[in-house]
Enzyme design. Structure first.
Site, PDB file in Angstrom:
ATOM      1  CB  SER A  78     -14.982  53.333 -33.643  1.00 18.72           C
ATOM      2  OG  SER A  78     -14.236  53.484 -32.465  1.00 18.72           O
TER       3      SER A  78
ATOM      4  CB  SER B 175     -21.593  51.108 -32.317  1.00 16.17           C
ATOM      5  OG  SER B 175     -20.794  49.979 -32.579  1.00 16.17           O
TER       6      SER B 175
ATOM      7  CE  LYS C 264     -17.205  47.319 -33.483  1.00 17.47           C
ATOM      8  NZ  LYS C 264     -17.326  48.776 -33.303  1.00 17.47           N
TER       9      LYS C 264
ATOM     10  CB  SER D 163     -16.527  43.048 -30.987  1.00 17.24           C
ATOM     11  OG  SER D 163     -15.403  42.775 -30.216  1.00 17.24           O
TER      12      SER D 163
HETATM   13  P1  ADP Z   1     -16.835  49.520 -29.857  1.00 14.83           P
HETATM   14  O1  ADP Z   1     -16.300  48.183 -29.419  1.00 14.83           O
HETATM   15  O2  ADP Z   1     -18.043  49.403 -30.746  1.00 14.83           O
HETATM   16  O3  ADP Z   1     -15.795  50.443 -30.408  1.00 14.83           O
HETATM   17  P2  ADP Z   1     -17.003  50.073 -27.038  1.00 14.83           P
HETATM   18  O4  ADP Z   1     -17.814  48.965 -26.444  1.00 14.83           O
HETATM   19  O5  ADP Z   1     -15.507  50.007 -26.910  1.00 14.83           O
HETATM   20  O6  ADP Z   1     -17.440  50.263 -28.557  1.00 14.83           O
HETATM   21  O7  ADP Z   1     -17.452  51.475 -26.449  1.00 14.83           O
HETATM   22  C1  ADP Z   1     -18.798  51.818 -26.261  1.00 14.83           C
HETATM   23  C2  ADP Z   1     -18.864  52.857 -25.157  1.00 14.83           C
HETATM   24  O8  ADP Z   1     -20.226  53.252 -24.977  1.00 14.83           O
HETATM   25  C3  ADP Z   1     -18.375  52.305 -23.815  1.00 14.83           C
HETATM   26  O9  ADP Z   1     -17.678  53.318 -23.151  1.00 14.83           O
HETATM   27  C4  ADP Z   1     -19.684  51.960 -23.114  1.00 14.83           C
HETATM   28  O10 ADP Z   1     -19.550  52.017 -21.717  1.00 14.83           O
HETATM   29  C5  ADP Z   1     -20.607  53.064 -23.619  1.00 14.83           C
HETATM   30  N1  ADP Z   1     -22.028  52.725 -23.567  1.00 14.83           N
HETATM   31  C6  ADP Z   1     -22.973  53.507 -22.996  1.00 14.83           C
HETATM   32  N2  ADP Z   1     -24.182  52.948 -23.069  1.00 14.83           N
HETATM   33  C7  ADP Z   1     -24.033  51.771 -23.703  1.00 14.83           C
HETATM   34  C8  ADP Z   1     -24.951  50.734 -24.077  1.00 14.83           C
HETATM   35  N3  ADP Z   1     -26.253  50.805 -23.782  1.00 14.83           N
HETATM   36  N4  ADP Z   1     -24.465  49.656 -24.737  1.00 14.83           N
HETATM   37  C9  ADP Z   1     -23.134  49.583 -25.032  1.00 14.83           C
HETATM   38  N5  ADP Z   1     -22.219  50.542 -24.711  1.00 14.83           N
HETATM   39  C10 ADP Z   1     -22.658  51.627 -24.045  1.00 14.83           C
END
Ligand code: ADP
Length: 200
Positions: free
Chosen positions: A32, A34, A36, A101
């Site tokens: 969570s 990361s 995705k 995702s």
């Molecule tokens: P997941 O779906 O894996 O739980 P999210 O995409 O919801 O993750 O959240 C990732 C967070 O990290 C977001 O707030 C996003 O803006 C931030 N972030 C910062 N840098 C990056 C990057 N290089 N790639 C992806 N997300 C990033």
């Protein structure tokens, strides 16, 4: 029940659709926070802008719809992923680039999704959105790590539930080192290499 092969091949279907791609699934896995969903959304937009039919499957449209009746027990989590594997394969078979995702923490369930695709000759790309736990926890976009640390959320992946890292993902995206743009570029390159997107 026996799976009956479609009369059309992937390529025939793609040609009849006038498509710039064949169907495939990009299975994005990782902790969570990361990245995705962020990458899936950005990639979906980039592909659509190129005229490639892409569609995201995520918690919002799966957990509240198809899998609304499922909870978070081990059996329900497995069933959740089994259905996502099947649905993404249907999208891929229909000629769509499906981008899933979900944390999908267990190798066995990701491998099952891969098998569903490979058995039907559908390209499957396992994408590991990798960040160290500390980074994911510091991002904590939904405040879930905080809740898990406070004991308000049990069996949270990375805290009190394991995450089994992919052993041979087709693509690894260290999202603390790559911009969203760079991650998308890597995925698009992979789609060309796999013949999902056509070089003209
Ligand atoms: P997941 O779906 O894996 O739980 P999210 O995409 O919801 O993750 O959240 C990732 C967070 O990290 C977001 O707030 C996003 O803006 C931030 N972030 C910062 N840098 C990056 C990057 N290089 N790639 C992806 N997300 C990033």
């Amino acid at each position: 029940m026996v799976w009956s092969d479609a009369l059309l091949t992937k390529e025939e279907r793609s040609k009849l659709l006038g498509a710039k791609n064949v169907g495939a699934t990009l299975w994005v896995t990782g902790l969570s926070g990361s990245g995705k969903s962020t990458i899936a959304a950005a990639l979906e937009k980039k592909l659509l802008e190129r005229g490639v039919n892409a569609y995201r499957l995520d918690g919002d449209n799966i957990r509240f719809g198809l899998n609304a009746g499922l909870g978070f027990s081990a059996a329900d989590r497995e069933e959740n992923l089994r259905r996502i594997g099947e649905v993404s394969a249907l999208f891929a078979d229909a000629g769509v680039v499906a981008i899933t995702s979900f944390i999908s923490p267990y190798r066995a369930s990701r491998d099952k999704a891969r098998q569903i695709h490979e058995k039907r000759g559908l390209p499957f790309v396992e994408v590991f959105a990798y960040v160290p736990l500390e980074v994911a926890e510091a991002r904590d976009p939904k405040g879930l790590y905080k809740k898990a640390r406070a004991g308000q959320l049990k069996n949270f992946t990375g805290i009190d539930d394991p995450y089994e890292e992919p052993l041979r993902p087709e693509v690894t995206l260290p999202t603390h080192q790559l911009s969203v743009e760079q991650s998308c570029d890597k995925l698009i390159e992979q789609l060309y290499e796999r013949g999902v997107l056509k070089r003209k």
